[in-house]
Motif scaffolding. Structure first.
Motif, PDB file in Angstrom:
ATOM      1  N   ASN A   6      40.773  51.918  38.295  1.00 22.30           N
ATOM      2  CA  ASN A   6      39.788  51.105  38.035  1.00 22.30           C
ATOM      3  C   ASN A   6      39.856  50.567  36.558  1.00 22.30           C
ATOM      4  O   ASN A   6      39.929  49.312  36.422  1.00 22.30           O
ATOM      5  N   ILE A   9      43.135  48.449  36.471  1.00 20.33           N
ATOM      6  CA  ILE A   9      42.802  47.105  37.007  1.00 20.33           C
ATOM      7  C   ILE A   9      42.155  46.139  36.221  1.00 20.33           C
ATOM      8  O   ILE A   9      42.446  44.961  36.168  1.00 20.33           O
ATOM      9  N   TYR A  10      40.843  46.605  35.467  1.00 18.84           N
ATOM     10  CA  TYR A  10      40.142  45.899  34.712  1.00 18.84           C
ATOM     11  C   TYR A  10      41.024  45.382  33.605  1.00 18.84           C
ATOM     12  O   TYR A  10      40.981  44.299  33.359  1.00 18.84           O
ATOM     13  N   GLU A  11      41.654  46.180  33.014  1.00 21.34           N
ATOM     14  CA  GLU A  11      42.656  45.812  31.868  1.00 21.34           C
ATOM     15  C   GLU A  11      43.610  44.680  32.139  1.00 21.34           C
ATOM     16  O   GLU A  11      43.735  43.967  31.530  1.00 21.34           O
ATOM     17  N   ILE A  12      44.377  44.757  33.357  1.00 23.58           N
ATOM     18  CA  ILE A  12      45.383  43.889  33.799  1.00 23.58           C
ATOM     19  C   ILE A  12      44.786  42.487  34.126  1.00 23.58           C
ATOM     20  O   ILE A  12      45.047  41.396  33.632  1.00 23.58           O
ATOM     21  N   LYS A  13      43.474  42.503  34.909  1.00 19.77           N
ATOM     22  CA  LYS A  13      42.739  41.359  34.993  1.00 19.77           C
ATOM     23  C   LYS A  13      42.142  40.755  33.796  1.00 19.77           C
ATOM     24  O   LYS A  13      42.184  39.319  33.843  1.00 19.77           O
ATOM     25  N   LYS A  14      41.718  41.408  32.853  1.00 19.82           N
ATOM     26  CA  LYS A  14      41.716  40.572  31.570  1.00 19.82           C
ATOM     27  C   LYS A  14      42.686  40.496  30.654  1.00 19.82           C
ATOM     28  O   LYS A  14      42.253  39.771  29.785  1.00 19.82           O
ATOM     29  N   GLY A  15      43.713  40.864  30.944  1.00 22.18           N
ATOM     30  CA  GLY A  15      44.870  40.430  30.170  1.00 22.18           C
ATOM     31  C   GLY A  15      45.352  40.955  29.119  1.00 22.18           C
ATOM     32  O   GLY A  15      46.132  40.727  28.334  1.00 22.18           O
ATOM     33  N   ASN A  39      42.402  43.389  44.656  1.00 18.99           N
ATOM     34  CA  ASN A  39      42.331  42.834  43.266  1.00 18.99           C
ATOM     35  C   ASN A  39      43.258  41.973  42.809  1.00 18.99           C
ATOM     36  O   ASN A  39      43.342  41.358  41.768  1.00 18.99           O
ATOM     37  N   MET A  40      44.025  41.316  43.863  1.00 20.91           N
ATOM     38  CA  MET A  40      45.065  40.443  43.873  1.00 20.91           C
ATOM     39  C   MET A  40      46.242  40.644  42.747  1.00 20.91           C
ATOM     40  O   MET A  40      46.662  40.010  42.004  1.00 20.91           O
ATOM     41  N   LEU A  41      46.546  42.081  42.716  1.00 17.81           N
ATOM     42  CA  LEU A  41      47.764  42.460  41.896  1.00 17.81           C
ATOM     43  C   LEU A  41      48.851  42.760  42.853  1.00 17.81           C
ATOM     44  O   LEU A  41      48.726  43.319  43.880  1.00 17.81           O
ATOM     45  N   ILE A  58      50.600  42.357  37.307  1.00 16.29           N
ATOM     46  CA  ILE A  58      50.911  41.010  37.626  1.00 16.29           C
ATOM     47  C   ILE A  58      52.218  40.997  38.147  1.00 16.29           C
ATOM     48  O   ILE A  58      53.364  41.532  37.950  1.00 16.29           O
TER      49      ILE A  58
END
Length: 109
Positions: A6, A9-15, A39-41, A58
Motif C-alpha cells: 500500500n 502504491i501510494y508513493e508511485i501514484k503521488k509521483g 490501482n492502474m499500475l 508506471i
C-alpha cells in the motif's frame, strides 16, 4: 507486506517513486497483482521458487524492465542493473558506485 504494498502504491501514484519491488510468497502473488492492476499500475512477476519478485509501477518503467530482464537478475548488464536501481529509487550515489565497480572502475570520491 500489505502495508508495504500500500505504501509503495501510494508513493508511485503521488509521483515520488517510479517503480517498486516486493518479494512475497507465491500464494499471495495473484492477490497483490490484482491490487496493483486495480490501482492502474503495471507489474512484472519474476518467480523464485516458493516466492516471487513483483516489480511494479508506471508502465514505462515496467516495460523497460521487461525489455532487458533475462530470467535471472544476476544476468543484467552493468547498465541494466544501474537503470533498474535508479528506477527502483535506490540511492543514486550508491548506484553510481555499484556501476563503476561492475565495469571495473574505481568509484569517484
Amino acid at each position: 507486506m500489505d502495508d508495504l504494498l500500500n505504501a509503495y502504491i501510494y508513493e508511485i501514484k503521488k509521483g515520488t517513486k517510479l517503480m517498486a519491488l516486493i518479494t512475497t510468497d507465491s500464494a499471495k502473488t495473484k492477490r497483490y497483482v490484482e491490487k496493483i492492476k486495480k490501482n492502474m499500475l503495471s507489474s512484472a512477476v519474476v518467480p523464485l521458487g516458493k516466492k516471487d519478485n513483483i516489480f511494479f509501477g508506471i508502465s514505462e518503467c515496467v516495460e523497460i524492465f521487461r525489455g532487458f530482464y533475462k530470467n535471472d537478475l544476476s544476468l543484467l548488464s552493468a547498465q541494466e542493473d544501474f537503470i533498474l536501481g535508479i528506477m527502483l529509487g535506490y540511492n543514486r550515489v550508491e548506484q553510481c558506485k555499484r556501476y563503476l565497480n561492475k565495469i571495473n572502475l574505481c568509484p569517484v570520491g
